[in-house]
Structures are given as C-alpha cells and as structure tokens.
Design an enzyme around this catalytic site. Structure first.
Site, PDB file in Angstrom:
ATOM      1  N   SER A  38       0.818  -1.221   0.000  1.00  0.00           N
ATOM      2  CA  SER A  38       0.000   0.000   0.000  1.00  0.00           C
ATOM      3  C   SER A  38       0.849   1.267   0.000  1.00  0.00           C
ATOM      4  CB  SER A  38      -0.999   0.008   1.153  1.00  0.00           C
ATOM      5  OG  SER A  38      -0.377   0.285   2.374  1.00  0.00           O
ATOM      6  N   GLN A  39       2.174   1.143   0.148  1.00  0.00           N
ATOM      7  CA  GLN A  39       3.050   2.305  -0.065  1.00  0.00           C
ATOM      8  C   GLN A  39       2.962   2.773  -1.516  1.00  0.00           C
ATOM      9  OE1 GLN A  39       3.955  -0.708   0.902  1.00  0.00           O
ATOM     10  NE2 GLN A  39       5.593  -1.555  -0.359  1.00  0.00           N
ATOM     11  N   THR A  42      -1.139  -1.936   5.418  1.00  0.00           N
ATOM     12  CA  THR A  42      -1.448  -1.053   6.555  1.00  0.00           C
ATOM     13  C   THR A  42      -0.872   0.352   6.405  1.00  0.00           C
ATOM     14  OG1 THR A  42       0.473  -1.840   7.782  1.00  0.00           O
ATOM     15  CG2 THR A  42      -1.627  -2.981   8.175  1.00  0.00           C
ATOM     16  N   ASP A  43       0.144   0.522   5.531  1.00  0.00           N
ATOM     17  CA  ASP A  43       0.844   1.817   5.491  1.00  0.00           C
ATOM     18  C   ASP A  43      -0.074   2.984   5.123  1.00  0.00           C
ATOM     19  OD1 ASP A  43       3.139   0.519   6.174  1.00  0.00           O
ATOM     20  OD2 ASP A  43       4.100   0.662   4.203  1.00  0.00           O
ATOM     21  N   LYS A  95      -2.290   4.902  11.731  1.00  0.00           N
ATOM     22  CA  LYS A  95      -1.246   3.927  12.052  1.00  0.00           C
ATOM     23  C   LYS A  95      -0.226   4.626  12.939  1.00  0.00           C
ATOM     24  CE  LYS A  95       1.831   0.487  10.009  1.00  0.00           C
ATOM     25  NZ  LYS A  95       2.422  -0.110   8.798  1.00  0.00           N
TER      26      LYS A  95
HETATM   27  N1  ASP Z   1       4.207  -1.975   3.403  1.00  0.00           N
HETATM   28  C1  ASP Z   1       3.052  -2.800   3.713  1.00  0.00           C
HETATM   29  C2  ASP Z   1       1.825  -2.204   3.044  1.00  0.00           C
HETATM   30  O1  ASP Z   1       1.309  -1.224   3.462  1.00  0.00           O
HETATM   31  C3  ASP Z   1       2.867  -2.902   5.175  1.00  0.00           C
HETATM   32  C4  ASP Z   1       1.643  -3.664   5.615  1.00  0.00           C
HETATM   33  O2  ASP Z   1       0.789  -4.069   4.873  1.00  0.00           O
HETATM   34  O3  ASP Z   1       1.529  -3.877   6.846  1.00  0.00           O
HETATM   35  O4  ASP Z   1       1.373  -2.717   2.093  1.00  0.00           O
END
Ligand code: ASP
Length: 355
Positions: free
Chosen positions: A85-86, A118-119, A191
């Site tokens: 999600s970055q 989560t990002d 977050k």
């Molecule tokens: N970099 C990952 C994302 O956001 C981290 C996660 O999913 O926890 O896709």
C-alpha cells in the site's frame, strides 16, 4: 441486513469463491472480499525471516486460510490490485471506489470486506468513506505480520472483519477499519507504530467498538458526514487534483512549497509544528500562494489534538484552512475531493468542519 434467500449449488459457490468451506445456510449474508495486496497477502522466505514480499497470495488463498469463515457469511472474492500500500495511488483509489459502489449496488450483496496494506490504510479508508454511495457495511482489514509468519494476525483480522460486515449495526457507519480486535471509523484512525499489531489507534476520539472472536460491541456513534450524506462523487472522475504534504521543522525554508506549486499542486497541506505552525518565511510564501488560488490547509505533525482556526496563525487574514481533527494524510484526501468542487477556502473550511 437483507438475508440470502437463493442457495447456490456447492459447485457454483466453490467456483466463484474458491472457498470450499463456505456455508450454504439460507440466512447468511453475502460478503464480497476485494483484495488489494499488502502484508496480509505477504510471504516470507522462512517463518523466522524479517523481510517478506507483499501481495504474494491471491484473494482465494486469503479466504481459504480463515477457519469457520463460512459460518459467518457466504464469501466471494475478487482481486482489485496486488500491491504494497506504499504504492497506493489515485488511479487504484478510483478503481477500488468504483468497484465498491458497483458491488454494493448488487441487490444480492450485503457488504464488502477489503484487504489492504497497513501503510496507507488510513487514507484509503477515509477516501472510501467519503465516496461510497451506500449504507451497506464496508470494512477494511490488513495485518502487521505476513501470512507465513509465526502467529500471523491476518486470518483473525479477516474473521473479525467479516463479523463486522455481517453485523446489521455496521450499516451507515461509513468505511470501518478492523485490526487487533478493534473497530475504528475511517475518519479517526491512524497507524501509530511501525511494527506492533496494536498499531491502529483513534487517538482523539477512541475506537468505534471492539470485536472478539467475531462478537461485536459498539461504543461511539459518528457525527460527521460520510457515505450517502457525502457530497463527493467519483463516478465521472478519472483523476484527482494534485495535493502535496509538506512537513514543517525548525529552520524550514519555503523551497519545497515553491517546488510543489511549480509542479502543479492545486492544494498544499502543511504538517505543521504544534498547533499547525511553521516558520515566518514559509508562512509568507503560503500567504501569497493562497491569494493566487492554491488552497493551503494547516494540519499538525503531532499525533493528537485539534489544529485550531485563528489560534496561533490568523487564518482569516492569510486565507488558510485549519484541519481540525484531521491529520495531514487525511487532510490531503479531503482536500483532493474538496478541490473537485471548489477552491474557495471559506467553503473548504466548512467541509473540514463537516467531514
Ligand atoms: N508496506 C506494507 C503495506 O502497506 C505494510 C503492511 O501491509 O503492513 O502494504
């Protein structure tokens, strides 16, 4: 919640969902899982390795990894994207939002669960909360540990997420975020920790509720505009206005502000120090920018508190907008949508109070 009255044959259901364990009970809600990637779909080379690859598993693998999910709902899955999600961007947001609206418009669908990294989950969830034109529940889940980790948190989050979608009281609450047994309103959640499973917090207001092994308890109602009450629509949009976030700090110059405007930013969000403040050179350049039609929103780089209008900075005089409770990431989302309607800072300030 409308309950399913027509029972699919086992063969059809498995073909559609890839989920052999799905219940065929007539009274279960129909939930569509839309997968977008992230750590929840990630795989490590070994269970004790720190690094992993995001988006290694597809939607059916995610669904099949959750025991007893078929007792909560009839599940079907779709892969909308498969990215960390970055890398989330306006194009995927618009595609996802259009898909959510189309799926929720199907009479046989009772709600949507979205798996996401989560990002940037706090941004995507707020975006969807503002542009989803249905009262049916939309819940987003992610995980902090990849699917292959010892004690992976993804399956439990999916189970609890589906339980929240299946809860009739989740209707009309906008997009909800469920991780670590806690339910959050998209508007409030952030977050807060790089690696802990307890990373998602609603710092100013507290969570919307809790969900333990699928049992849901609600706390606070939401008093801000969202979903069907929102004036924003993405139906006819194929892009969003550019809005940049600039981080304030000691000795901040105006160079990055100039660069953002030169590169086409129609709006700027300042992650200000304290109550949304910044150096005098930065304030001066932003005042000129605001007079020329660039919308300037003052937010704060702090995790908690409200960025107050006309407190330390005279917003009336400078033509700025104060972000109130919205952090810089969420301010950016609201400003992008606001700019699809107007660039009048007075009207946009009203939106920041209402949404
Ligand atoms: N970099 C990952 C994302 O956001 C981290 C996660 O999913 O926890 O896709």
């Amino acid at each position: 919640m409308k309950r399913r009255s027509i029972i699919l044959s086992v063969a059809t259901l498995v073909a559609v969902s890839g989920f052999a364990g799905a219940s065929l009970a007539a009274d279960l809600p129909n939930v569509r899982v839309l997968a977008t990637g992230g750590t929840i779909a990630g795989a490590q080379a070994s269970a004790t390795d720190y690094g992993y690859k995001s988006g290694a598993y597809d939607v059916n693998s995610l669904i099949n990894a959750v025991p007893n999910l078929g007792k909560l709902a009839v599940i079907t899955g779709e892969q909308v994207a498969n990215i960390g999600s970055q890398d989330m961007n306006d194009e995927v947001w618009l595609k996802l939002a259009k898909r959510v609206n189309a799926v929720l418009a199907e009479p046989g669908t009772d709600g949507v669960l979205i798996t996401h990294g989560t990002d940037t989950l706090e941004e995507t969830s707020y975006f969807l909360s503002l542009v989803t034109k249905s009262d049916k529940p939309v819940v987003m889940v992610g995980s902090m540990r990849p699917a292959t980790a010892i004690s992976a948190d993804g399956p439990g989050n999916i189970y609890n997420g589906v339980a929240v979608v299946a809860d009739p009281r989740a209707k009309g609450k906008g997009t909800l975020v469920v991780l670590n047994d806690t339910i959050h309103y998209a508007r409030n959640v952030m977050k807060t920790d790089t690696t802990s499973v307890q990373t998602f917090q609603s710092l100013n207001r507290g969570p919307a509720g809790v969900v333990h092994t699928g049992k849901v308890q609600w706390f606070e109602p939401m008093d801000k505009k969202l979903g069907k009450a929102s004036e924003f629509s993405i139906d006819s949009l194929d892009k969003l206005p550019r809005v940049d976030i600039i981080y304030a700090h000691a000795n901040m110059s105006a160079d990055l502000i100039d660069a953002a405007i030169k590169n086409g930013a129609k709006g700027l969000v300042i992650a200000g120090v304290g109550d949304g403040n910044m150096t005098t050179p930065a304030l001066d350049v932003l005042t000129t920018a605001a007079k020329s039609g660039v919308v300037v929103v003052r937010s704060t780089r702090l995790a908690e508190g409200i960025t107050l209008r006309n407190n330390e900075v005279n917003d009336d005089e400078k033509g700025f907008v104060a972000s109130g409770e919205l952090n810089p990431a969420k301010s950016r989302v609201l400003l992008q949508l606001a700019l699809t309607k107007t660039n009048d800072p007075v009207q946009i300030q009203k939106m920041f109070y209402e949404y």
